[in-house]
Design a protein around this motif. Structure first.
Motif, PDB file in Angstrom:
ATOM      1  N   ALA A  78       0.849  -1.190   0.000  1.00 44.28           N
ATOM      2  CA  ALA A  78       0.000   0.000   0.000  1.00 44.28           C
ATOM      3  C   ALA A  78       0.884   1.239   0.000  1.00 44.28           C
ATOM      4  N   LEU A  79       0.323   2.341  -0.462  1.00 48.58           N
ATOM      5  CA  LEU A  79       1.072   3.583  -0.511  1.00 48.58           C
ATOM      6  C   LEU A  79       0.564   4.546   0.560  1.00 48.58           C
ATOM      7  N   MET A  80       1.509   5.045   1.358  1.00 46.94           N
ATOM      8  CA  MET A  80       1.144   5.972   2.430  1.00 46.94           C
ATOM      9  C   MET A  80       1.194   7.409   1.912  1.00 46.94           C
ATOM     10  N   GLN A  81       0.664   8.340   2.734  1.00 43.18           N
ATOM     11  CA  GLN A  81       0.530   9.727   2.267  1.00 43.18           C
ATOM     12  C   GLN A  81       1.844  10.469   2.081  1.00 43.18           C
ATOM     13  N   ASP A  82       2.937   9.920   2.627  1.00 40.83           N
ATOM     14  CA  ASP A  82       4.231  10.568   2.420  1.00 40.83           C
ATOM     15  C   ASP A  82       4.969   9.958   1.230  1.00 40.83           C
ATOM     16  N   GLY A  83       4.267   9.077   0.510  1.00 43.46           N
ATOM     17  CA  GLY A  83       4.879   8.491  -0.673  1.00 43.46           C
ATOM     18  C   GLY A  83       5.717   7.260  -0.399  1.00 43.46           C
ATOM     19  N   LYS A  84       5.702   6.793   0.847  1.00 47.23           N
ATOM     20  CA  LYS A  84       6.429   5.561   1.147  1.00 47.23           C
ATOM     21  C   LYS A  84       5.487   4.364   1.110  1.00 47.23           C
ATOM     22  N   ALA A  85       6.042   3.236   0.722  1.00 50.83           N
ATOM     23  CA  ALA A  85       5.246   2.019   0.613  1.00 50.83           C
ATOM     24  C   ALA A  85       5.211   1.293   1.950  1.00 50.83           C
ATOM     25  N   LEU A  86       4.136   0.585   2.163  1.00 48.33           N
ATOM     26  CA  LEU A  86       4.024  -0.228   3.375  1.00 48.33           C
ATOM     27  C   LEU A  86       3.496  -1.607   2.993  1.00 48.33           C
ATOM     28  N   GLN A  87       4.269  -2.623   3.384  1.00 55.97           N
ATOM     29  CA  GLN A  87       3.809  -3.983   3.163  1.00 55.97           C
ATOM     30  C   GLN A  87       2.720  -4.283   4.180  1.00 55.97           C
ATOM     31  N   ALA A  88       1.532  -4.591   3.678  1.00 59.32           N
ATOM     32  CA  ALA A  88       0.382  -4.725   4.579  1.00 59.32           C
ATOM     33  C   ALA A  88       0.025  -6.166   4.885  1.00 59.32           C
ATOM     34  N   GLY A  89       0.571  -7.093   4.130  1.00 56.84           N
ATOM     35  CA  GLY A  89       0.283  -8.495   4.405  1.00 56.84           C
ATOM     36  C   GLY A  89       1.138  -9.379   3.515  1.00 56.84           C
ATOM     37  N   THR A  90       1.436 -10.590   3.998  1.00 57.06           N
ATOM     38  CA  THR A  90       2.230 -11.502   3.174  1.00 57.06           C
ATOM     39  C   THR A  90       1.653 -12.900   3.220  1.00 57.06           C
ATOM     40  N   SER A  91       1.866 -13.609   2.133  1.00 59.18           N
ATOM     41  CA  SER A  91       1.419 -14.998   2.020  1.00 59.18           C
ATOM     42  C   SER A  91       2.539 -15.772   1.343  1.00 59.18           C
ATOM     43  N   HIS A  92       2.990 -16.848   2.022  1.00 57.79           N
ATOM     44  CA  HIS A  92       4.186 -17.542   1.530  1.00 57.79           C
ATOM     45  C   HIS A  92       3.875 -18.945   1.032  1.00 57.79           C
ATOM     46  N   PHE A  93       4.441 -19.265  -0.127  1.00 58.71           N
ATOM     47  CA  PHE A  93       4.456 -20.653  -0.576  1.00 58.71           C
ATOM     48  C   PHE A  93       5.777 -21.240  -0.097  1.00 58.71           C
ATOM     49  N   LEU A  94       5.685 -22.193   0.823  1.00 55.11           N
ATOM     50  CA  LEU A  94       6.901 -22.690   1.476  1.00 55.11           C
ATOM     51  C   LEU A  94       7.466 -23.934   0.815  1.00 55.11           C
ATOM     52  N   GLY A  95       6.827 -24.381  -0.261  1.00 54.88           N
ATOM     53  CA  GLY A  95       7.303 -25.592  -0.933  1.00 54.88           C
ATOM     54  C   GLY A  95       7.294 -26.761   0.036  1.00 54.88           C
ATOM     55  N   GLN A  96       8.351 -27.564  -0.019  1.00 58.29           N
ATOM     56  CA  GLN A  96       8.459 -28.690   0.925  1.00 58.29           C
ATOM     57  C   GLN A  96       9.575 -28.431   1.940  1.00 58.29           C
ATOM     58  N   ASN A  97      10.000 -27.175   2.023  1.00 55.41           N
ATOM     59  CA  ASN A  97      11.155 -26.868   2.880  1.00 55.41           C
ATOM     60  C   ASN A  97      10.945 -27.252   4.342  1.00 55.41           C
ATOM     61  N   PHE A  98       9.806 -26.855   4.892  1.00 56.01           N
ATOM     62  CA  PHE A  98       9.582 -27.167   6.309  1.00 56.01           C
ATOM     63  C   PHE A  98       9.194 -28.630   6.498  1.00 56.01           C
ATOM     64  N   ALA A  99       8.483 -29.178   5.518  1.00 56.18           N
ATOM     65  CA  ALA A  99       8.131 -30.598   5.605  1.00 56.18           C
ATOM     66  C   ALA A  99       9.399 -31.452   5.663  1.00 56.18           C
ATOM     67  N   LYS A 100      10.375 -31.073   4.863  1.00 54.19           N
ATOM     68  CA  LYS A 100      11.634 -31.831   4.866  1.00 54.19           C
ATOM     69  C   LYS A 100      12.410 -31.582   6.159  1.00 54.19           C
ATOM     70  N   ALA A 101      12.426 -30.327   6.600  1.00 54.23           N
ATOM     71  CA  ALA A 101      13.175 -30.005   7.808  1.00 54.23           C
ATOM     72  C   ALA A 101      12.592 -30.707   9.033  1.00 54.23           C
ATOM     73  N   PHE A 102      11.269 -30.910   9.027  1.00 53.43           N
ATOM     74  CA  PHE A 102      10.628 -31.521  10.193  1.00 53.43           C
ATOM     75  C   PHE A 102      10.041 -32.894   9.872  1.00 53.43           C
ATOM     76  N   ASP A 103      10.419 -33.412   8.722  1.00 56.33           N
ATOM     77  CA  ASP A 103      10.036 -34.758   8.315  1.00 56.33           C
ATOM     78  C   ASP A 103       8.528 -34.999   8.387  1.00 56.33           C
ATOM     79  N   VAL A 104       7.795 -34.168   7.673  1.00 57.99           N
ATOM     80  CA  VAL A 104       6.346 -34.332   7.637  1.00 57.99           C
ATOM     81  C   VAL A 104       5.977 -34.985   6.304  1.00 57.99           C
TER      82      VAL A 104
END
Length: 491
Positions: free
Chosen positions: A228-254
RNA sequence: CGGGGAGUAGCGCAGGCCGGUAGCGUACCUGGUUUGGGACCAGGUGGUCGCAGGUUCGAAUCCUGUCUCCCCGACCA
């Protein structure tokens, strides 16, 4: 409490602090980098939570709760993840205090040292995936769609109220899926949930995009975001959604067994928004008179201020106000009657403007005689006289109009402050003269992105999802590029 | 974490260099008059001067340490 705010032009950062503090959203605390969220600010957060929680449940998720404390060793199971978070973790080393034998109050009992130290969660992937290992055996256990509302701690060097504090509140969704495609779809679905929430409830237009490798979440294959863009012209990340692949499944053997009796690692996502959204709301909409809150999230949507001369006129107005209040409440509108005799109308007007109440109705004897009321909207400060008959319907409509107008205003601001540039000179000049989003060609390499950041402090906020492909040359290196990416200086 | 600034009544500040037992505005309390954009008069309450040590007959003031906030930088999903 006579409060004049610093204006945005004088000092934008100070204006923001003034609004948060004087608007009653939050206060500083005795603990470095940590804030107290005051009732009014918390009410705003609760309204956000309520909407988001319903959206999560409507998309099939359930809430659960995982521990605040995480064994230190868990963090290092996923290489990129530990790299990203190790520098900002608070660590619990002991489990007991004792009286100082030298009389200096309590001290840490050196005999109560933990075998394995615990970290306070900066995010919960590790504790959650170590648990999911026990929950998933078969494809029939999938997808696993879980969210938690929690606090997290990240030891940031420099903090700002709501935008970056050491401890903050958020929700984190953690899901497990049988296929890559399903997990990618989930990642995108939740990004859409966030974008919808931002636009329809916060009245905040956002760009949906994907992060470059440099800006990606530690441990993710892809990080999607809304910017999103704030009134001073700076951007703000307002939310994130991550595709984690199998990285954590492999790290924790799921692993799970599919329909054909094959073993495979599950595919994962995680996604979150935090109390930072409150800061976004403030910076996107408010003005030099105070907060401007979108009606759908405002703790108080309508305030009624009586204007009376003496107790008997006060009584008469009270009667009329009760009728109006009941009509508004019947429509589910959050209304407050400010009949406090300690302050006069002018004071109340200023106070409710500071706190961003979307609609104010002033009611005096003159109005009652004419069967009318003065209705003021916070976003434009326009005042209009409404007939009291059917005023609840009119106010209901006005709240919708304000919600829509706030979004349109923010959208117009963003459009006006999004610039396409085609050369390095133009890029640098635009950052200086017309800060905002900048769409420019980039050669796609982390090195170039890094160099641009070093030279200008601008970063690639995202590669917009709806981007059209277009041949061009990188503004820094001149190397060929197939699309423009979104640059800005960011919070 | 580095550089700069600040912390004295709920809030905003003065006093500090030159040590002598704390003041102004506002808010608050009481009474009265008021009430259509931050009311007025009169009387009153409230502070171990961020915290901890030290120097001194005596510290808001000088010295040391420490905590918190602000700005800039580094850092940062």
């Amino acid at each position: 409490m006579s409060s004049t705010l610093t204006t945005r032009q004088q000092d934008y950062a100070q204006w923001y602090n003034d609004i948060v503090l004087k608007g009653g959203l939050a206060d500083y605390s005795a603990v470095r980098g940590c804030m107290v969220i005051k009732p009014y600010g918390y009410a705003l957060w609760e309204n956000m939570q309520a909407v988001l929680d319903k959206m999560f449940k409507d998309t099939g998720h359930q809430n659960a709760y995982f521990p605040l404390l995480i064994p230190k060793s868990f963090l290092s199971r996923e290489a990129a993840h530990v790299e990203g978070f190790a520098k900002e973790c608070a660590v619990v080393t002991h489990y007991r205090l004792k009286n100082d034998p030298n009389g200096g109050g309590v001290i840490v009992d050196p005999e109560a040292k933990l075998e394995e130290e615990l970290i306070i969660r900066p995010t919960s992937e590790t504790i959650i995936w170590s648990t999911y290992k026990n929950w998933v055996q078969s494809y029939r256990d999938l997808p696993l769609l879980i969210n938690q509302w929690a606090n997290v701690v990240r030891w940031e060097m420099r903090t700002r109220l709501f935008l970056r504090t050491t401890e903050f509140l958020w929700q984190e969704g953690h899901t497990a899926h049988a296929t890559r495609q399903e997990a990618v779809e989930e990642t995108r679905r939740m990004l859409d949930v966030y974008a919808t929430f931002a636009e329809e409830y916060m009245a905040l237009p956002v760009v949906r995009g994907v992060k470059t490798a440099n800006e990606r979440f530690a441990g993710a294959e892809d990080t999607y975001c809304i910017e999103a863009l704030m009134q001073d012209g700076k951007a703000l990340q307002a939310g994130t959604s991550h595709f984690l692949g199998q990285n954590f499944a492999k790290a924790f053997d799921v692993q799970f067994t599919d329909k054909h009796n094959n073993m495979d690692y599950v595919w994962a996502t995680s996604w979150g928004v935090s109390t930072r959204l409150v800061g976004a709301l403030v910076m996107a909409h408010s003005d030099d008179n105070g907060l401007i809150l979108p009606p759908k999230l405002a703790p108080v949507q309508v305030v009624i201020v009586p204007i009376y001369k003496g107790p008997e006129s006060h009584e008469r107005i009270n009667g009329k106000v009760n009728e109006i209040m009941n009509a508004l409440k019947a429509k589910g509108i959050r209304v407050k009657y400010d009949s406090d005799d300690a302050t006069r109308p002018g004071w109340k007007f200023a106070e409710h403007e500071l706190r961003g109440v979307p609609v104010r109705i002033a009611l005096g004897l003159r109005d009652i005689d004419n069967n009318q009321g003065e209705v003021a909207r916070r976003d434009t400060k326009e005042k209009t006289v409404y007939p009291l008959d059917g005023i609840a319907d009119a106010v209901e409509q006005l709240l919708k109009d304000i919600q829509a107008a706030m979004f349109q205003k923010a959208l117009a601001y963003r459009t006006d402050n999004t610039t396409e540039v085609n050369s390095w000179d133009e890029f640098v000049r635009t950052l200086d003269e017309k800060p905002g989003f900048i769409l420019a060609h980039w050669d796609g390499t982390p090195a170039t992105e890094e160099k641009i950041k070093e030279l200008t402090k601008a970063t690639i906020r995202c590669i917009p999802l709806d981007n059209k492909l277009e041949d061009g040359k990188c503004i820094l290196t001149g190397a060929p590029s197939i699309q423009r990416v979104l640059f800005a200086r960011a919070y």
